[in-house]
Scaffold this motif. Sequence first.
Motif, PDB file in Angstrom:
ATOM      1  N   ASP A 235       0.834  -1.210   0.000  1.00  0.00           N
ATOM      2  CA  ASP A 235       0.000   0.000   0.000  1.00  0.00           C
ATOM      3  C   ASP A 235       0.863   1.252   0.000  1.00  0.00           C
ATOM      4  OD1 ASP A 235      -2.248  -1.574  -0.011  1.00  0.00           O
ATOM      5  OD2 ASP A 235      -2.610  -1.408   2.157  1.00  0.00           O
ATOM      6  N   ALA A 236       1.935   1.233   0.812  1.00  0.00           N
ATOM      7  CA  ALA A 236       2.808   2.407   0.903  1.00  0.00           C
ATOM      8  C   ALA A 236       3.503   2.689  -0.422  1.00  0.00           C
ATOM      9  CB  ALA A 236       3.850   2.189   2.003  1.00  0.00           C
ATOM     10  N   LEU A 237       3.674   1.637  -1.236  1.00  0.00           N
ATOM     11  CA  LEU A 237       4.358   1.781  -2.520  1.00  0.00           C
ATOM     12  C   LEU A 237       3.396   1.888  -3.695  1.00  0.00           C
ATOM     13  CD1 LEU A 237       7.198  -0.809  -1.835  1.00  0.00           C
ATOM     14  CD2 LEU A 237       7.500   1.654  -2.129  1.00  0.00           C
ATOM     15  N   GLY A 238       2.105   2.026  -3.421  1.00  0.00           N
ATOM     16  CA  GLY A 238       1.142   2.222  -4.488  1.00  0.00           C
ATOM     17  C   GLY A 238       0.491   0.956  -4.990  1.00  0.00           C
TER      18      GLY A 238
ATOM     19  N   LYS B 278       4.547   3.453  12.531  1.00  0.00           N
ATOM     20  CA  LYS B 278       4.225   2.862  11.234  1.00  0.00           C
ATOM     21  C   LYS B 278       4.174   3.915  10.138  1.00  0.00           C
ATOM     22  CE  LYS B 278       1.831  -1.480  12.117  1.00  0.00           C
ATOM     23  NZ  LYS B 278       0.716  -2.339  11.675  1.00  0.00           N
ATOM     24  N   GLU B 279       3.621   5.076  10.473  1.00  0.00           N
ATOM     25  CA  GLU B 279       3.516   6.139   9.467  1.00  0.00           C
ATOM     26  C   GLU B 279       4.900   6.562   8.995  1.00  0.00           C
ATOM     27  OE1 GLU B 279       0.782   7.131   7.949  1.00  0.00           O
ATOM     28  OE2 GLU B 279      -0.165   5.545   9.148  1.00  0.00           O
ATOM     29  N   GLU B 280       5.842   6.669   9.926  1.00  0.00           N
ATOM     30  CA  GLU B 280       7.217   7.022   9.559  1.00  0.00           C
ATOM     31  C   GLU B 280       7.835   5.924   8.687  1.00  0.00           C
ATOM     32  OE1 GLU B 280       8.647   9.727  13.377  1.00  0.00           O
ATOM     33  OE2 GLU B 280       8.619   7.531  13.543  1.00  0.00           O
ATOM     34  N   ALA B 281       7.515   4.674   9.016  1.00  0.00           N
ATOM     35  CA  ALA B 281       8.045   3.562   8.226  1.00  0.00           C
ATOM     36  C   ALA B 281       7.479   3.578   6.810  1.00  0.00           C
ATOM     37  CB  ALA B 281       7.713   2.239   8.914  1.00  0.00           C
ATOM     38  N   LYS B 282       6.179   3.878   6.676  1.00  0.00           N
ATOM     39  CA  LYS B 282       5.556   3.943   5.349  1.00  0.00           C
ATOM     40  C   LYS B 282       6.180   5.053   4.520  1.00  0.00           C
ATOM     41  CE  LYS B 282       1.062   2.094   6.771  1.00  0.00           C
ATOM     42  NZ  LYS B 282      -0.377   2.407   6.982  1.00  0.00           N
TER      43      LYS B 282
ATOM     44  N   ALA C 272       8.314   4.360   1.094  1.00  0.00           N
ATOM     45  CA  ALA C 272       7.823   5.001  -0.138  1.00  0.00           C
ATOM     46  C   ALA C 272       8.942   5.729  -0.856  1.00  0.00           C
ATOM     47  CB  ALA C 272       6.676   5.945   0.195  1.00  0.00           C
ATOM     48  N   SER C 273       9.895   6.234  -0.069  1.00  0.00           N
ATOM     49  CA  SER C 273      11.018   6.965  -0.670  1.00  0.00           C
ATOM     50  C   SER C 273      12.031   6.022  -1.337  1.00  0.00           C
ATOM     51  CB  SER C 273      11.730   7.790   0.408  1.00  0.00           C
ATOM     52  OG  SER C 273      12.424   6.960   1.323  1.00  0.00           O
ATOM     53  N   LYS C 274      11.861   4.705  -1.134  1.00  0.00           N
ATOM     54  CA  LYS C 274      12.804   3.724  -1.682  1.00  0.00           C
ATOM     55  C   LYS C 274      12.259   3.051  -2.952  1.00  0.00           C
ATOM     56  CE  LYS C 274      15.586   4.190   1.878  1.00  0.00           C
ATOM     57  NZ  LYS C 274      16.965   4.732   1.749  1.00  0.00           N
ATOM     58  N   LYS C 275      11.226   3.656  -3.537  1.00  0.00           N
ATOM     59  CA  LYS C 275      10.552   3.044  -4.690  1.00  0.00           C
ATOM     60  C   LYS C 275      11.516   2.811  -5.849  1.00  0.00           C
ATOM     61  CE  LYS C 275       6.016   3.330  -6.866  1.00  0.00           C
ATOM     62  NZ  LYS C 275       4.780   4.128  -6.974  1.00  0.00           N
ATOM     63  N   THR C 276      12.331   3.767  -6.138  1.00  0.00           N
ATOM     64  CA  THR C 276      13.290   3.612  -7.240  1.00  0.00           C
ATOM     65  C   THR C 276      14.343   2.562  -6.908  1.00  0.00           C
ATOM     66  OG1 THR C 276      12.997   5.929  -7.855  1.00  0.00           O
ATOM     67  CG2 THR C 276      14.989   4.821  -8.657  1.00  0.00           C
ATOM     68  N   GLU C 277      14.813   2.568  -5.654  1.00  0.00           N
ATOM     69  CA  GLU C 277      15.812   1.581  -5.209  1.00  0.00           C
ATOM     70  C   GLU C 277      15.273   0.155  -5.325  1.00  0.00           C
ATOM     71  OE1 GLU C 277      18.182   0.490  -1.071  1.00  0.00           O
ATOM     72  OE2 GLU C 277      17.482   2.554  -1.406  1.00  0.00           O
ATOM     73  N   LEU C 278      13.947   0.025  -5.169  1.00  0.00           N
ATOM     74  CA  LEU C 278      13.324  -1.301  -5.253  1.00  0.00           C
ATOM     75  C   LEU C 278      12.942  -1.693  -6.669  1.00  0.00           C
ATOM     76  CD1 LEU C 278      10.996  -0.984  -2.122  1.00  0.00           C
ATOM     77  CD2 LEU C 278      12.957  -2.503  -2.330  1.00  0.00           C
ATOM     78  N   GLY C 279      13.263  -0.805  -7.612  1.00  0.00           N
ATOM     79  CA  GLY C 279      12.948  -1.096  -9.015  1.00  0.00           C
ATOM     80  C   GLY C 279      11.495  -0.925  -9.358  1.00  0.00           C
ATOM     81  N   LEU C 280      10.794  -0.085  -8.585  1.00  0.00           N
ATOM     82  CA  LEU C 280       9.374   0.111  -8.815  1.00  0.00           C
ATOM     83  C   LEU C 280       9.059   1.513  -9.315  1.00  0.00           C
ATOM     84  CD1 LEU C 280       8.045  -1.591  -5.553  1.00  0.00           C
ATOM     85  CD2 LEU C 280       8.154  -2.588  -7.842  1.00  0.00           C
TER      86      LEU C 280
ATOM     87  N   LEU D 259       9.894  -7.534  -2.733  1.00  0.00           N
ATOM     88  CA  LEU D 259       9.268  -7.490  -1.409  1.00  0.00           C
ATOM     89  C   LEU D 259      10.251  -7.892  -0.308  1.00  0.00           C
ATOM     90  CD1 LEU D 259       6.751  -6.910   0.222  1.00  0.00           C
ATOM     91  CD2 LEU D 259       5.978  -9.253  -0.224  1.00  0.00           C
ATOM     92  N   LYS D 260      11.046  -8.943  -0.563  1.00  0.00           N
ATOM     93  CA  LYS D 260      12.037  -9.349   0.444  1.00  0.00           C
ATOM     94  C   LYS D 260      13.047  -8.231   0.674  1.00  0.00           C
ATOM     95  CE  LYS D 260      15.566 -12.748   1.629  1.00  0.00           C
ATOM     96  NZ  LYS D 260      16.497 -11.681   2.054  1.00  0.00           N
ATOM     97  N   LYS D 261      13.443  -7.581  -0.431  1.00  0.00           N
ATOM     98  CA  LYS D 261      14.401  -6.475  -0.292  1.00  0.00           C
ATOM     99  C   LYS D 261      13.782  -5.349   0.517  1.00  0.00           C
ATOM    100  CE  LYS D 261      17.428  -3.447  -2.988  1.00  0.00           C
ATOM    101  NZ  LYS D 261      17.841  -3.032  -4.354  1.00  0.00           N
ATOM    102  N   ALA D 262      12.488  -5.098   0.297  1.00  0.00           N
ATOM    103  CA  ALA D 262      11.799  -4.052   1.061  1.00  0.00           C
ATOM    104  C   ALA D 262      11.752  -4.388   2.546  1.00  0.00           C
ATOM    105  CB  ALA D 262      10.386  -3.862   0.509  1.00  0.00           C
ATOM    106  N   VAL D 263      11.484  -5.648   2.858  1.00  0.00           N
ATOM    107  CA  VAL D 263      11.448  -6.081   4.262  1.00  0.00           C
ATOM    108  C   VAL D 263      12.813  -5.864   4.905  1.00  0.00           C
ATOM    109  CG1 VAL D 263      11.209  -8.079   5.791  1.00  0.00           C
ATOM    110  CG2 VAL D 263       9.565  -7.727   3.935  1.00  0.00           C
ATOM    111  N   ASP D 264      13.886  -6.192   4.179  1.00  0.00           N
ATOM    112  CA  ASP D 264      15.233  -6.002   4.728  1.00  0.00           C
ATOM    113  C   ASP D 264      15.535  -4.516   4.942  1.00  0.00           C
ATOM    114  OD1 ASP D 264      15.714  -8.702   4.777  1.00  0.00           O
ATOM    115  OD2 ASP D 264      16.783  -8.747   2.852  1.00  0.00           O
ATOM    116  N   ILE D 265      15.084  -3.682   4.011  1.00  0.00           N
ATOM    117  CA  ILE D 265      15.305  -2.227   4.163  1.00  0.00           C
ATOM    118  C   ILE D 265      14.590  -1.717   5.401  1.00  0.00           C
ATOM    119  CG2 ILE D 265      14.740   0.026   3.164  1.00  0.00           C
ATOM    120  CD1 ILE D 265      15.277  -1.196   0.395  1.00  0.00           C
ATOM    121  N   ILE D 266      13.375  -2.188   5.615  1.00  0.00           N
ATOM    122  CA  ILE D 266      12.606  -1.768   6.794  1.00  0.00           C
ATOM    123  C   ILE D 266      13.286  -2.240   8.070  1.00  0.00           C
ATOM    124  CG2 ILE D 266      10.432  -2.113   8.037  1.00  0.00           C
ATOM    125  CD1 ILE D 266       9.055  -2.192   5.281  1.00  0.00           C
ATOM    126  N   ALA D 267      13.752  -3.508   8.075  1.00  0.00           N
ATOM    127  CA  ALA D 267      14.425  -4.037   9.265  1.00  0.00           C
ATOM    128  C   ALA D 267      15.678  -3.228   9.570  1.00  0.00           C
ATOM    129  CB  ALA D 267      14.773  -5.510   9.051  1.00  0.00           C
TER     130      ALA D 267
END
Length: 507
Positions: free
Chosen positions: A460-463, A490-494, A498-506, A471-479
């Motif tokens: 949801d945070a990524l659209g 949670k809001e800060e995490a979202k 969201a700012s990592k969308k390009t890094e995640l290839g999205l 998704l696994k890469k996103a989980v690792d970034i969050i951790a």
Amino acid sequence: MSKRGCQFSIRLRYLTTMAPPQLTLTPTEKLFRQCLLECRQEMQGVPGMKDLELRWTGGWVRDKLLGVQSHDIDVALSTMTGLQFGLAMQTYLRENGVKYEQEAKRQGLNSEVNRIHTIAANPEKSKHLETITIRMFGIDVDFVNLRKEVYTDESRNPQMEFGSAEEDALRRDATVNALFYNLDTQTVEDFTRQGLEDMDKKIIRTPLEPYQTFKDDPLRVLRLIRFACRLGYTIEADSKEAMKDKSIHEALRIKISRERVGTEIHKIMAGPDPYSGLKYIQDFALYAVVFADPGDAYSPDGEIALRAYDGLKRILDEKSTICLGLKPKQDQVLSWFLAAYVPWAESSVKAYNAAWEGIRATNAFRRILKESIDYRPDILKAVELVNINKASRADVGMTLRQSRETWRSHVLYSLLCDIAAGDFTQAVDRYQKFVAFVHEQKLEDAHTIVPILKGNEIKDALGGPKGGPWLKKAVDIIAQWQFNHPKATKEEAKEMIASKKTELGLG
């Protein structure tokens, strides 16, 4: 010398020159002895029973003399096989078992009696005796006939024949394991005429010439090492020399199953002095014979393992801080196992295979060893960052998270590798600083961290993209982000993900 050891030594000097030693049986042992003797009396019609002499042998006698309680008893039979006597005992107990059950309960003892089991002989792997086992009154019992071993030119494996008590004693692995307790006379019998004296002098030796003793059953080499470490005894000089013989090493490699080798190594590592046992193995040039994969041309350097053993021993003896952090005493066997495989630090696959082909290590131990090697580069990087004061909480947290609950074992292995390759004090100081950082930052349970956002929340945070490798890469970034922001919402995490969308290839 302990008070117990001193009393034993004084008593033994007297007994070896005056009268046969007497042993005081526990209530359970008395009941078991009574059962055996009464079975013999009542079952006289069974072939071999009339002239049967009953003895308890080996480790139980040795431990009893040392004041150590044992719950395993080997019963040696003069005129019957273990199976013959075991079946007769079972018949006897069907008719009379209630009497012993009631007596055991009256005395508050264990009253269980299980059915007999047969363990087949395997001469090709130097297991020459069929053994009959049963559990009675809480005691694990083996029934086996007295035997002698007859060798022929046609076979390297001996033919087992009935023998006298003296012949049986002389074929055993060590004089201190060749003592008998006669159930009729209730005295200790030393048919080697050396066992009691060797106990007094704390010596491990073979009853017969050591080379032939080891050639007949090469596993005796590891057994004698184990007993020397367990008892704190010294291996006699001639036995030491025979243990170094290359033909004995080759016989150990070929004749003995790796399961039996692994069992002895496990007992050494679990015993009171693993260091001495593993050092003996290296001193006798047995390291590769024991630990390596016989089918692999790789020749490990046992001196590297010895430096790892030295390091682990010093850590256990001297370094309380690193012990508190890595807890090597908590799983002693695993710690010494990892030290033994430090020479394989360059190849996790070879190490994994060697641990199976060499000593039949468990899947769990082999997995921890493989991961210790695979994750070592990350551990080294984290240790370095801590030591140059550039480590973030996330740098260390993510390293430990990767290792999960076995992170302490992985870090210990890395430390032992560094000790084996360099200076002990320098290596320990670096890892102590790392362990202190883990404690100060409350990262001991880093592997249990739960990402603040669940999968759907991340999407949801990524659209709302579909799931995928991202998704696994996103989980690792969050951790990783959470380690540096432990109080984040949670809001800060979202917002962060969201700012990592390009890094995640999205993007």
